[in-house]
Design a protein around this motif. Structure first.
Motif: not given
Length: 478
Positions: A443-459
């Motif tokens: 679940m820790s790995n899923i958390a990091k993946q979820r954070a990446s989805t929410l923070t790494e969108a382009d513009n």
């Protein structure tokens, strides 16, 4: 008056002739008991009698009712919500008649396509989520070639038009009034902050004259109500969502998180004549600050071997209900667990009735660098509330799983994987995290993946501006 609410209270109210006294009494009852039935009684009474007060007092009461609803996480019926919408629209139309009169929008070809005004009703600093979001928008707009003017109208919960009421005065940073620009990362943007005496008709007239003179392409609004409504008569205004709900604004454009409107949002759109062309669909996207500090558990009295639960919020006094604290106290019967509260609250008053929480908890009233505090914990747990979405994202970024009831901003940000049905299920899943290290790691790995989805969108913000530009150009052609 709904006599099913509380007969004795209704009888008492009906005997009081001065409506101001009734409102004061009901507001005190709400603040003291925090019971939804008294909030509904207060809201109904104000809605029935609002035309007894001048417009500034009506706006003051509207803001106070919203503030109570937000702080104590009250809900109201769909019909009551729509009545609130009708009320604020009447207030706004009153301001318009007194300030603007008839006005046509500046045509697209006469607007300055390189200039965008960003407007907020409160500006407190990067640790304040709406302020941080407005600054992120400014930064991205400048990075994409736009000139930006940032304005804090400071209209939220002022004392203008105040009558006796057990409410609140919004936080305000007077030192910002001396600034004519704000540093945001590596950029600086022009900045103006109103005094905490809004809505002030003279100031509103000056601000609107600046809009007419500078002719910005559009205005991006964060929580501001009066100025944004008035400015929308001159140039298009886009109201950004500050939570999971669609803004109930009366501007040309509004943000919708996700793909589907709720039934109440559909009713709002239909009742006030807004088409789907006024909706800009977006996902929750964030730009997190860089971690600048590092801390250790012993600095805050946290046992190095405990499994530390994080409870973070700006309104913990309201969030930490008896039901939540009882659930937490039952959990902390296990001596392997501890809890860290982060946020302003009367710590001793809140935790004293709960022996296990008292014995195995610590409190930090303020964290300048929240990422450095979040990494001290093991699991982010969320009381049932609307807010908290940003702090939950901090936890996900650090690989700390989130446990939340499927309700509010935290649930929306974290996603279904981290949601439970109720507090009993919350206890069960927390015990699983404690006892099952492989489950925790997964679940820790899923958390990091979820954070990446929410923070790494382009513009993500600028794309919304481009969509508005596209619609403005299309409408201009007809």
């Amino acid at each position: 008056m709904n006599t099913n609410m509380d007969g004795d209270v209704v009888k008492l109210i009906d005997k009081v002739e001065d409506k101001k006294d009734c409102i004061l009494m009901l507001s005190m009852l709400v603040s003291y008991t925090r019971k939804p039935k008294y909030f509904n009684l207060l809201q109904d009474y104000i809605l029935e009698n609002n035309d007894e007060f001048p417009v500034n007092t009506q706006f003051y009461l509207y803001q106070q009712v919203l503030g109570m609803k937000f702080r104590y996480d009250f809900t109201c019926s769909d019909d009551s919500q729509l009545k609130m919408d009708e009320w604020i629209l009447n207030i706004l139309q009153n301001y318009r008649e007194n300030i603007l009169g008839p006005k046509e929008q500046i045509s697209l070809e006469k607007r300055n396509k390189n200039l965008i005004f960003v407007v907020t009703d409160q500006f407190l600093g990067k640790t304040h989520a709406p302020t941080n979001l407005a600054m992120q928008w400014c930064e991205e707009l400048v990075r994409n070639g736009k000139s930006v003017m940032l304005i804090n109208t400071a209209e939220i919960a002022t004392n203008v038009g105040a009558i006796p009421f057990d409410g609140y005065l919004a936080n305000y940073m007077p030192e910002y009034s001396a600034l004519n620009e704000i540093e945001i990362g590596e950029i600086k943007v022009p900045f103006f902050q109103c005094d905490q005496n809004m809505p002030d008709i003279d100031v509103l007239k000056v601000l609107l004259s600046v809009v007419e003179k500078e002719c910005p392409e559009m205005i991006i609004s964060f929580g501001d109500t009066v100025f944004s409504y008035l400015a929308n008569q001159i140039v298009p205004v886009y109201t950004v969502a500050l939570g999971s709900a669609m803004p109930r604004s009366f501007t040309k454009y509004r943000m919708l998180i996700g793909e589907k409107k709720t039934e109440l949002e559909k009713r709002f759109m239909e009742q006030f004549g807004f088409s789907d062309d006024s909706i800009i669909k977006a996902g929750f996207t964030f730009s997190l600050p860089k971690q600048k500090e590092q801390h250790f558990r012993q600095e805050f009295g946290i046992s190095k071997d405990s499994f530390c639960l994080l409870v973070i919020g700006t309104r913990l006094e309201a969030d930490l209900t008896d039901e939540f604290m009882e659930m937490l106290d039952g959990l902390l019967n296990d001596e392997r667990l501890s809890v860290l509260f982060v946020g302003q609250l009367d710590y001793e008053h809140i935790v004293c009735p709960y022996k296990n929480v008292l014995d195995r908890s610590n409190h930090i009233s303020h964290a300048q660098d929240l990422l450095s505090i979040v990494e001290l914990g093991d699991l982010y747990i969320n009381p049932t509330r609307m807010g908290g979405g940003t702090s939950a994202l901090f936890a996900l970024k650090k690989g700390k799983p989130v446990v939340t009831v499927d309700y509010g901003d935290v649930a929306l940000n974290a996603g279904d994987e981290f949601c439970v049905s109720d507090y009993e299920s919350m206890q069960d899943i927390i015990k699983k995290y404690l006892d099952d290290s492989s489950f925790y790691e997964s679940m820790s790995n899923i958390a990091k993946q979820r954070a990446s989805t929410l923070t790494e969108a382009d513009n993500p913000y600028y794309k919304q501006v481009q969509e508005i530009e596209k619609r403005e150009e299309e409408s201009c052609c007809y």
